[in-house]
Design a protein around this motif. Structure first.
Motif, PDB file in Angstrom:
ATOM      1  N   ARG A   1       0.843  -1.194   0.009  1.00  0.00           N
ATOM      2  CA  ARG A   1       0.046  -0.016   0.044  1.00  0.00           C
ATOM      3  C   ARG A   1       0.918   1.086   0.044  1.00  0.00           C
ATOM      4  N   ALA A   2       2.031   1.328   0.520  1.00  0.00           N
ATOM      5  CA  ALA A   2       2.797   2.378   0.851  1.00  0.00           C
ATOM      6  C   ALA A   2       3.441   2.763  -0.552  1.00  0.00           C
ATOM      7  N   TYR A   3       3.870   1.667  -1.162  1.00  0.00           N
ATOM      8  CA  TYR A   3       4.436   1.808  -2.526  1.00  0.00           C
ATOM      9  C   TYR A   3       3.684   2.136  -3.679  1.00  0.00           C
ATOM     10  N   ASP A   4       2.658   1.707  -3.255  1.00  0.00           N
ATOM     11  CA  ASP A   4       1.596   1.932  -4.445  1.00  0.00           C
ATOM     12  C   ASP A   4       1.136   3.455  -4.299  1.00  0.00           C
ATOM     13  N   ASN A   5       1.065   3.809  -3.127  1.00  0.00           N
ATOM     14  CA  ASN A   5       0.769   5.503  -2.862  1.00  0.00           C
ATOM     15  C   ASN A   5      -0.246   5.791  -3.884  1.00  0.00           C
ATOM     16  N   SER A   6      -1.484   5.310  -3.783  1.00  0.00           N
ATOM     17  CA  SER A   6      -2.421   5.658  -4.799  1.00  0.00           C
ATOM     18  C   SER A   6      -2.871   7.022  -4.759  1.00  0.00           C
ATOM     19  N   ASP A   7      -2.988   7.739  -3.578  1.00  0.00           N
ATOM     20  CA  ASP A   7      -3.692   9.037  -3.262  1.00  0.00           C
ATOM     21  C   ASP A   7      -2.172  10.031  -2.759  1.00  0.00           C
ATOM     22  N   GLY A   8      -1.294   9.471  -2.962  1.00  0.00           N
ATOM     23  CA  GLY A   8      -0.090  10.370  -2.711  1.00  0.00           C
ATOM     24  C   GLY A   8       0.314  10.888  -1.166  1.00  0.00           C
ATOM     25  N   ARG A   9      -0.434  10.003  -0.248  1.00  0.00           N
ATOM     26  CA  ARG A   9      -0.314  10.482   1.090  1.00  0.00           C
ATOM     27  C   ARG A   9       0.586   9.540   1.878  1.00  0.00           C
ATOM     28  N   TRP A  10       1.212   8.705   1.222  1.00  0.00           N
ATOM     29  CA  TRP A  10       1.973   7.833   1.964  1.00  0.00           C
ATOM     30  C   TRP A  10       3.781   8.078   1.811  1.00  0.00           C
ATOM     31  N   ILE A  11       4.548   7.959   2.956  1.00  0.00           N
ATOM     32  CA  ILE A  11       5.834   8.198   2.890  1.00  0.00           C
ATOM     33  C   ILE A  11       6.463   6.912   3.660  1.00  0.00           C
ATOM     34  N   VAL A  12       7.697   6.606   3.122  1.00  0.00           N
ATOM     35  CA  VAL A  12       8.091   5.597   3.510  1.00  0.00           C
ATOM     36  C   VAL A  12       9.483   6.052   4.190  1.00  0.00           C
ATOM     37  N   ASN A  13      10.089   5.500   5.365  1.00  0.00           N
ATOM     38  CA  ASN A  13      11.273   5.801   5.796  1.00  0.00           C
ATOM     39  C   ASN A  13      12.064   4.388   6.286  1.00  0.00           C
ATOM     40  N   PRO A  14      13.410   4.134   6.060  1.00  0.00           N
ATOM     41  CA  PRO A  14      13.967   2.911   6.639  1.00  0.00           C
ATOM     42  C   PRO A  14      13.907   3.183   8.035  1.00  0.00           C
ATOM     43  N   MET A  15      14.172   1.905   8.924  1.00  0.00           N
ATOM     44  CA  MET A  15      14.458   1.757  10.130  1.00  0.00           C
ATOM     45  C   MET A  15      15.534   2.640  10.657  1.00  0.00           C
ATOM     46  N   PHE A  16      15.372   3.446  11.615  1.00  0.00           N
ATOM     47  CA  PHE A  16      16.265   4.596  12.044  1.00  0.00           C
ATOM     48  C   PHE A  16      17.606   3.815  12.716  1.00  0.00           C
ATOM     49  N   ILE A  17      17.349   2.514  13.321  1.00  0.00           N
ATOM     50  CA  ILE A  17      18.750   1.879  13.836  1.00  0.00           C
ATOM     51  C   ILE A  17      18.568   0.576  13.148  1.00  0.00           C
ATOM     52  N   GLU A  18      19.666   0.141  12.609  1.00  0.00           N
ATOM     53  CA  GLU A  18      19.758  -1.156  12.038  1.00  0.00           C
ATOM     54  C   GLU A  18      18.774  -1.602  10.896  1.00  0.00           C
ATOM     55  N   PRO A  19      18.587  -0.460  10.013  1.00  0.00           N
ATOM     56  CA  PRO A  19      17.530  -0.741   8.802  1.00  0.00           C
ATOM     57  C   PRO A  19      17.694  -2.068   8.171  1.00  0.00           C
ATOM     58  N   LYS A  20      16.449  -2.651   7.809  1.00  0.00           N
ATOM     59  CA  LYS A  20      16.405  -3.609   7.067  1.00  0.00           C
ATOM     60  C   LYS A  20      17.206  -3.530   5.585  1.00  0.00           C
ATOM     61  N   PRO A  21      17.817  -4.680   5.096  1.00  0.00           N
ATOM     62  CA  PRO A  21      18.197  -4.603   3.849  1.00  0.00           C
ATOM     63  C   PRO A  21      17.129  -4.652   2.575  1.00  0.00           C
ATOM     64  N   ARG A  22      17.587  -4.336   1.631  1.00  0.00           N
ATOM     65  CA  ARG A  22      16.464  -4.206   0.465  1.00  0.00           C
ATOM     66  C   ARG A  22      15.994  -5.531   0.238  1.00  0.00           C
ATOM     67  N   ARG A  23      14.750  -5.586   0.140  1.00  0.00           N
ATOM     68  CA  ARG A  23      14.135  -6.987  -0.367  1.00  0.00           C
ATOM     69  C   ARG A  23      14.544  -7.221  -1.778  1.00  0.00           C
ATOM     70  N   THR A  24      14.971  -8.296  -2.248  1.00  0.00           N
ATOM     71  CA  THR A  24      15.422  -8.593  -3.419  1.00  0.00           C
ATOM     72  C   THR A  24      14.301  -9.052  -4.346  1.00  0.00           C
ATOM     73  N   SER A  25      13.076  -9.530  -3.673  1.00  0.00           N
ATOM     74  CA  SER A  25      12.062 -10.162  -4.802  1.00  0.00           C
ATOM     75  C   SER A  25      10.910  -9.201  -4.290  1.00  0.00           C
ATOM     76  N   PRO A  26      10.116  -8.598  -5.563  1.00  0.00           N
ATOM     77  CA  PRO A  26       9.088  -7.864  -5.399  1.00  0.00           C
ATOM     78  C   PRO A  26       8.216  -8.258  -4.119  1.00  0.00           C
ATOM     79  N   TYR A  27       7.413  -7.431  -3.569  1.00  0.00           N
ATOM     80  CA  TYR A  27       6.263  -7.669  -2.633  1.00  0.00           C
ATOM     81  C   TYR A  27       5.310  -8.363  -3.512  1.00  0.00           C
TER      82      TYR A  27
END
Length: 434
Positions: free
Chosen positions: A375-401
């Protein structure tokens, strides 16, 4: 035509004088009323500190500028509401887990009535109840604390921790069954239910001790629980504490909604400037001043049914009930925009419903959770923002959600497509903020 009488002339003159006075008063007070609706010339909007990904700081600042005390859309309106999830949204790691591990290490979980563990959760399976009775039964009489912090109680601690943490016994049998996946998580609820027999004040004392230990332990600390180890540290996110403080300075009504027990979150929320009256956690019913193994209900779910907690759709219900004072079945339904939070922040699929209800901006801390990130990446209404974890962020997911196939979990646990409000299927999304 007859002439008006003297009395009538006097009444007319008095009315005219009154009207003139009223108009003069309105003329004098109108500018003052208009000024009250406008921000004062010296009004200073709080400014957020740095440390955010991309343009997130600017988007959040825009939210404060627009809806805060100094904003053009604020005067004359009710205070805007902001709601934060707690675990892994405001802090790194889980305060419920931290408290559970403390309870086990310090022997604060009581033997259930009659040694029957099914009395602690209506969703506990017979194999789990049997495993717990076998491991814990001989250690204490019903109602007494189990010595789970001692060598003789280690097996009991291990079984309790397995059921709580993995939803399975140590032999792999399913520990819970028959729950609605959109309104409760039986393992989360079970922690609150295991607090039966203590007062809320005593639980706050336990949580405060766990808080001190976890905040002072170095990042990465592991602690001994039973015969195994578990995470032994928690940290507040500085950026989130700064955001909360500035929202409050700007006049927002800031709340916490968490699927950890109410007394536990109350203790931790104080460190972010949030008082107990603005905390929504899992709430036990009480008897004679002590907590029972049953939970307070919301909406159409009565107290003691134990089938709804602040979890996915349950968070909407509890926010509507406590923040907006919606009662009955309507508490579980989407409310008009004027009776919804303008801002929400979360990190997990457990937060997706109350985030969707936010009308202005939705902050997602990326922990690679399928439905939420779809839902956040789809951002269909432009009101979603995404931030990495501020401590020990997760690595990039290698496959699509897997948004188009299995990203959504239905009430009965069936996986399916994640859909927009108009029913359209969200296509699979690539992880880009990490």
């Amino acid at each position: 035509m007859t002439r008006p009488s003297t009395a009538r002339r006097l009444r007319a003159a008095a009315a005219a004088a009154t009207t003139a006075t009223t108009l003069a008063t309105l003329a004098m007070t109108a500018p003052a009323a208009e000024a009250a609706r406008r921000p004062a010339a010296h009004c200073a909007t709080p400014r957020l500190a740095a440390g955010w990904y991309g343009d997130n700081q600017a988007r959040l600042q825009q939210l404060i500028d627009r809806h805060g005390d100094c904003g053009p859309h604020r005067p004359g309106r009710a205070r805007p509401v902001a709601v934060f999830d707690w675990d892994n949204t405001v802090v790194k790691n889980d305060v419920g887990d931290a408290t559970m591990f403390w309870l086990l290490r310090n022997g604060r979980i009581r033997q259930p009535a009659g040694g029957d563990w099914t009395t602690t959760s209506r969703h506990l399976t017979p194999p789990a109840a049997h495993a717990l009775a076998t491991a814990c039964g001989p250690l204490a009489r019903p109602g007494a604390p189990l010595p789970t912090g001692t060598p003789e109680g280690a097996a009991c601690a291990d079984e309790l921790n397995a059921v709580y943490g993995t939803a399975a016994t140590r032999t792999g049998a399913a520990a819970f069954a028959g729950w609605d996946r959109r309104t409760t998580e039986p393992g989360y609820a079970w922690l609150a239910q295991l607090m039966q027999g203590w007062t809320a004040s005593e639980i706050r004392g336990f949580a405060a001790a766990a808080r001190t230990e976890n905040l002072t332990a170095p990042i990465g600390t592991r602690q001994q629980v039973g015969t195994g180890t578990a995470t032994g540290w928690v940290r507040y996110y500085d950026q989130q504490r700064d955001l909360i403080a500035n929202l409050r300075r700007a006049g927002f009504d800031v709340w916490i909604s968490s699927a950890s027990p109410q007394p536990v979150v109350e203790v931790w929320a104080q460190g972010a400037g949030i008082d107990a009256r603005h905390v929504i956690g899992i709430r036990n019913t009480t008897r004679g001043g002590t907590l029972t193994a049953h939970l307070q209900g919301c909406g159409s779910v009565p107290d003691g049914a134990d089938t709804l907690i602040p979890y996915i759709d349950g968070k909407r219900c509890w926010i509507n009930k406590e923040v907006f004072r919606v009662r009955g079945r309507a508490a579980g339904e989407v409310q008009p925009a004027a009776r919804r939070q303008v801002f929400a922040a979360g990190d997990s699929d457990t937060d997706v419903t109350f985030l969707r209800d936010a009308t202005a901006l939705r902050l997602v801390v990326n922990r690679n959770k399928n439905e939420l990130m779809c839902r956040a990446y789809d951002n269909s209404d432009g009101r979603w923002i995404v931030n990495p974890m501020f401590i020990e962020p997760k690595p990039r997911r290698t496959s699509p959600y897997p948004c188009s196939t299995t990203g959504h979990t239905d009430h009965d646990g069936t996986p399916g497509s994640v859909r927009r409000d108009d029913g359209g299927v969200i296509p699979d999304q690539t992880d880009t903020v990490h």
